[in-house]
Structures are given as structure tokens and as C-alpha cells.
Write an enzyme that holds these catalytic residues in place. Structure first.
Site, PDB file in Angstrom:
ATOM      1  N   ASP A  86      59.465 -36.317  -2.455  1.00 16.97           N
ATOM      2  CA  ASP A  86      59.942 -34.971  -2.674  1.00 16.97           C
ATOM      3  C   ASP A  86      61.366 -34.972  -1.593  1.00 16.97           C
ATOM      4  O   ASP A  86      60.993 -35.512  -0.355  1.00 16.97           O
ATOM      5  CB  ASP A  86      59.144 -34.030  -1.855  1.00 16.97           C
ATOM      6  CG  ASP A  86      58.009 -33.686  -2.919  1.00 16.97           C
ATOM      7  OD1 ASP A  86      57.774 -34.199  -4.128  1.00 16.97           O
ATOM      8  OD2 ASP A  86      57.181 -32.709  -2.645  1.00 16.97           O
ATOM      9  N   HIS A 142      55.859 -42.527  -3.254  1.00 17.37           N
ATOM     10  CA  HIS A 142      54.997 -43.196  -4.418  1.00 17.37           C
ATOM     11  C   HIS A 142      56.123 -43.771  -5.390  1.00 17.37           C
ATOM     12  O   HIS A 142      57.227 -43.976  -5.008  1.00 17.37           O
ATOM     13  CB  HIS A 142      54.706 -41.762  -5.554  1.00 17.37           C
ATOM     14  CG  HIS A 142      53.656 -40.812  -4.924  1.00 17.37           C
ATOM     15  ND1 HIS A 142      52.372 -40.701  -5.319  1.00 17.37           N
ATOM     16  CD2 HIS A 142      53.866 -40.188  -3.706  1.00 17.37           C
ATOM     17  CE1 HIS A 142      51.663 -39.973  -4.495  1.00 17.37           C
ATOM     18  NE2 HIS A 142      52.655 -39.317  -3.579  1.00 17.37           N
ATOM     19  N   SER A 226      62.809 -38.911   6.835  1.00 18.77           N
ATOM     20  CA  SER A 226      63.311 -40.214   6.703  1.00 18.77           C
ATOM     21  C   SER A 226      63.932 -40.419   5.348  1.00 18.77           C
ATOM     22  O   SER A 226      64.518 -39.323   4.771  1.00 18.77           O
ATOM     23  CB  SER A 226      62.286 -41.239   6.830  1.00 18.77           C
ATOM     24  OG  SER A 226      62.748 -42.640   7.070  1.00 18.77           O
TER      25      SER A 226
END
Length: 265
Positions: A86, A142, A226
Site C-alpha cells: 500500500d 508482498h 519507507s
């Protein structure tokens, strides 16, 4: 003037001891008292969380929270590339013949980012994508593709900010920060998933074991915000027409497709 002040500030606040102090605080039981205010200030979507807000014993546990399984749908088409996080897509572009990319007006060396010219060579004339995670985002990473991990390594020690100000005024943040690099062999060619630590964060925890990656499967997590940099070999990646920058994106959403490049079937 602002440029020099900002650089001085981040030089003084990204070292070993400041990182240690902050890390200890966010993992301490005391930090649970700031969990509600953090959730409110950053407008966290509590409906998506696997746990209720009061069930997080520390701020760190909130940062690395998991989500309900049904809230992220992964595009399962055979050749699609999906967002690994996200995030906000901040930049997309081409890597030139000298293994450089230009982000927010600054030039970054893929050779420096990956640690060697040998590693960088396969990405010459390929594509890069920069995905920035703010403190409000879900922090787990992911896999964007199905493939086999052929190499994984870490580089760097500093933790300069990687937000817009950091990219604009920092000193080669994407190539100097602590980073965990995963090189993946897909049916179409190679790509690299570069997980870049942010200010105060010299910790990127791997959660995936083994060499096989499933698209949408969890790989690792960050603490705080990050950045993830995706690198693709020349000719194997085509950006989805809906992608522009900056663009909010969620895990599992299509960002492009893999093409039959480099002689692969």
C-alpha cells in the site's frame, strides 16, 4: 539555504543511537499510550485491521499490523505485476545506459543501489518504479510476481528520510540507505525488489522462507514508513495505462504486465 539545513538535520538524526532510542520506545509498553493518537493523526483505517486498536500492546505492533484477508484482492492473471505494498507511486521511468535513473530531479545510480556493476548490468534500459510508504500505510511487503528468488542481500547502514523532502534534499537516499534487495527470476525475465529503510529504520524483517514466491504472498515488513523500488530488465515490463504519478495504490492492484522479453517464452 533550506537544502543545507535539511541535510544537516538528517545527518544528525539518522545515526545508530537515535535509531536505537526510537526503536526501544516504539517496542516498549509505554508506547501503547500513543497508539490512539497515532491512529487518529494518521487516519488509520481501523475497519481493515485484523485486531481492534486496543489489542496492540505497543506502537511497533500497530506499525506492523496485519489486515483482514478479504480487504486486499490480488490480480491473479498469469502475466500481471501487482503492487507489493500500500503506497504512493512517486516515479516511473527508464534506466539509462549508464545505469542511472532520475527521480524528483536527482540522479541515482542503480550500480550503487545494487552494490555492483554486475548486478546493475541486467537492468540497463529497463524500467524502475518508486513506491513510497508513509507512516499511515500498512507496512507489510508482498510479492508483485510469481517467481524464484535467485539472490538476496543487504547493503547500507544510514536511514535518511525517503519522503518527498528526503528525495529532494537528501544525499542519494535510495542508494545509501539500509536496504534489502531480492532478485527474482520470473518466466519472462529478471526483476529486483529493493526494500529501502527510512529515517530511524534500519530494520526490514523477512517473513518469507524458501526460494519460491507466490504473487501477493507476504515477503517482509517495515517499521515506520519507507520505500520499495522495483527494477525490471529491458523489454519485459509494460506499465498499465491507468498508472500516473503520484498515484495511490494498494497491494494486489495491477501496475503492469510482463512481456516476452530476453528470449523467454
Amino acid at each position: 539555504m533550506l537544502k543545507h539545513v535539511y541535510r544537516l538535520m538528517i545527518e544528525l538524526t539518522n545515526g545508530k543511537w537515535t535509531s536505537v532510542i526510537l526503536r526501544r520506545f516504539v517496542r516498549s509498553r509505554i508506547s501503547r499510550f500513543v497508539v490512539p493518537s497515532f491512529a487518529r493523526i494518521y487516519n488509520l483505517n481501523q475497519i481493515e485491521m485484523e485486531k481492534a486498536l486496543h489489542e496492540y500492546p505497543t506502537l511497533h505492533d500497530l506499525f506492523i499490523r496485519t489486515l483482514k484477508k478479504e480487504v486486499r484482492k490480488v490480480d491473479t492473471s498469469a502475466n500481471t505485476v501487482v503492487s507489493p505494498v500500500d503506497a504512493v507511486i512517486e516515479a516511473v521511468g527508464s534506466i539509462n545506459q549508464t545505469s542511472e535513473m532520475v527521480v524528483k530531479g536527482k540522479t541515482y545510480s542503480i550500480q550503487e543501489m545494487l552494490g555492483s556493476q554486475e548486478s546493475a548490468n541486467k537492468y540497463l534500459h529497463g524500467t524502475y518504479m518508486i513506491l513510497y510508504l508513509s507512516p499511515s500505510h500498512y507496512h507489510r511487503i508482498h510479492s508483485p510476481v510469481e517467481g524464484t528468488i535467485v539472490k538476496q542481500w543487504t547493503l547500507g547502514s544510514k536511514s535518511y528520510p525517503v519522503n518527498k523532502m528526503g528525495l529532494k534534499y537528501g544525499v542519494r537516499t535510495l542508494a545509501k540507505n539500509y536496504r534489502l534487495i531480492t532478485e527474482v527470476d520470473t518466466a519472462y525475465g529478471h526483476m529486483a525488489i529493493v526494500k529501502v529503510g527510512a529515517m530511524f529504520v534500519n530494520s526490514i524483517e523477512r517473513t518469507h522462507t524458501g526460494s519460491q514466491l507466490e504473487k501477493g504472498g507476504e515477503m517482509a515488513y517495515f517499521s515506520f514508513g519507507s520505500t520499495v523500488v522495483l527494477l525490471f530488465e529491458k523489454g519485459i515490463f509494460q506499465l498499465d495505462s491507468s498508472i500516473h504519478t503520484p498515484k495511490d495504490i494498494r497491494i494486489g492492484e495491477k501496475i503492469g504486465v510482463l512481456l516476452q522479453g530476453n528470449g523467454r517464452a
